[in-house]
Enzyme design. Sequence first.
Site, PDB file in Angstrom:
ATOM      1  N   ASN A  12       0.639  -1.104  -0.355  1.00  0.00           N
ATOM      2  CA  ASN A  12      -0.483   0.145   0.161  1.00  0.00           C
ATOM      3  C   ASN A  12       0.661   1.041  -0.094  1.00  0.00           C
ATOM      4  OD1 ASN A  12      -2.022   1.348   0.114  1.00  0.00           O
ATOM      5  ND2 ASN A  12      -2.171   1.201   2.024  1.00  0.00           N
ATOM      6  N   LYS A  14       0.336   4.198  -0.397  1.00  0.00           N
ATOM      7  CA  LYS A  14      -0.382   5.140   0.547  1.00  0.00           C
ATOM      8  C   LYS A  14      -0.293   6.417  -0.649  1.00  0.00           C
ATOM      9  CE  LYS A  14      -0.397   3.050   4.946  1.00  0.00           C
ATOM     10  NZ  LYS A  14      -0.297   3.780   6.152  1.00  0.00           N
ATOM     11  N   HIS A  97      -9.447   1.311   4.928  1.00  0.00           N
ATOM     12  CA  HIS A  97      -8.619   1.445   5.828  1.00  0.00           C
ATOM     13  C   HIS A  97      -8.644   2.436   6.774  1.00  0.00           C
ATOM     14  CE1 HIS A  97      -3.839   2.326   6.421  1.00  0.00           C
ATOM     15  NE2 HIS A  97      -4.254   1.568   5.562  1.00  0.00           N
ATOM     16  N   GLU A  99      -6.820   4.483   8.108  1.00  0.00           N
ATOM     17  CA  GLU A  99      -6.525   5.639   7.366  1.00  0.00           C
ATOM     18  C   GLU A  99      -7.674   6.569   7.436  1.00  0.00           C
ATOM     19  OE1 GLU A  99      -2.732   5.211   5.711  1.00  0.00           O
ATOM     20  OE2 GLU A  99      -1.680   4.851   7.254  1.00  0.00           O
ATOM     21  N   GLU A 167      -5.221  -5.078  10.413  1.00  0.00           N
ATOM     22  CA  GLU A 167      -4.271  -3.853  10.621  1.00  0.00           C
ATOM     23  C   GLU A 167      -4.325  -3.402  12.111  1.00  0.00           C
ATOM     24  OE1 GLU A 167      -2.433  -2.783   6.975  1.00  0.00           O
ATOM     25  OE2 GLU A 167      -3.704  -1.610   6.893  1.00  0.00           O
ATOM     26  N   GLY A 173       2.264   2.041  10.740  1.00  0.00           N
ATOM     27  CA  GLY A 173       3.514   3.414  10.526  1.00  0.00           C
ATOM     28  C   GLY A 173       4.381   3.915  12.283  1.00  0.00           C
ATOM     29  N   SER A 212       3.448  -2.097  10.171  1.00  0.00           N
ATOM     30  CA  SER A 212       4.809  -2.383  10.552  1.00  0.00           C
ATOM     31  C   SER A 212       5.270  -3.634  10.033  1.00  0.00           C
ATOM     32  CB  SER A 212       4.940  -2.215  12.147  1.00  0.00           C
ATOM     33  OG  SER A 212       5.145  -0.037  12.455  1.00  0.00           O
TER      34      SER A 212
END
Length: 252
Positions: A12, A14, A97, A99, A167, A173, A212
């Site tokens: 991904n 992003k 996701h 985010e 996730e 991250g 991660s």
Amino acid sequence: MTPGIRPFIAGNWKMNGTWRGSIALADAVREAAPSIYADLLVCPPFLHVHSVAQRLLGCRVAVGGQDCHAQPAGAHTGDIGAPMLRDAGATHVILGHSERRANHAESSDIVLAKCRAALAAGLLPIICVGETRAERDAGAAQAVVAEQLTESLPLGFVTAGGIIAYEPVWAIGTGLSATEDDVAAMHAMIRHRLVDAYGPAARTTRLLYGGSVKPANAAALLALPEVDGALVGGASLVAADFLAIARAVAAE
Ligand code: 13P
């Protein structure tokens, strides 16, 4: 890994990369793909999906989007419809996701509508689920993920070949991946619920872990039962790291 499931490593990207950088990354993955056992997917920003898909034509690396609208077309300034992604050469789309759930207030209802739109356009959805740190600390991780699964997946998801990515939000991250025990327990729960809801066909639904994932922890995470691959963020922007993660998958 789950016996009988071909491992799947997805990147991904992003909101990263120039056009030139995306092409270079695609070229590096393309070159290495023949020597890699796992199926590979890259998900560039919308702007680069078509160029990257063109670059990867005829090779085993698939291309995906990072989101799509719930409507196929219309007056939705700034959005992208699932048929447009398909037309640009994408075969997959990441939906829900964390985010997007956090930055765009996407509820599981919205993810469900987007998932239906993706399936209608012939795209394979990768539905992301995962708990926040506070939810884990409160002992609610499994309940949160179970609810996201129930609310985000439409009928037909499993038979179409839809994919789930677990996730944990706090692992994205941050360099802090979930412990092997926590990942194994969550994936076992996800498999159990899917088989309960969709029947035996869900035994081969791919369950990815994301958060991660790095070359240093990939082999251990990918060896866990019911972990059929990875959804990789930061490390997928460095070709050598993404390929090292893909090579960490043991061939059956
Ligand atoms: P990182 O690998 O950078 O933690 O991101 C994971 C992710 O969000 C993939 O979708």
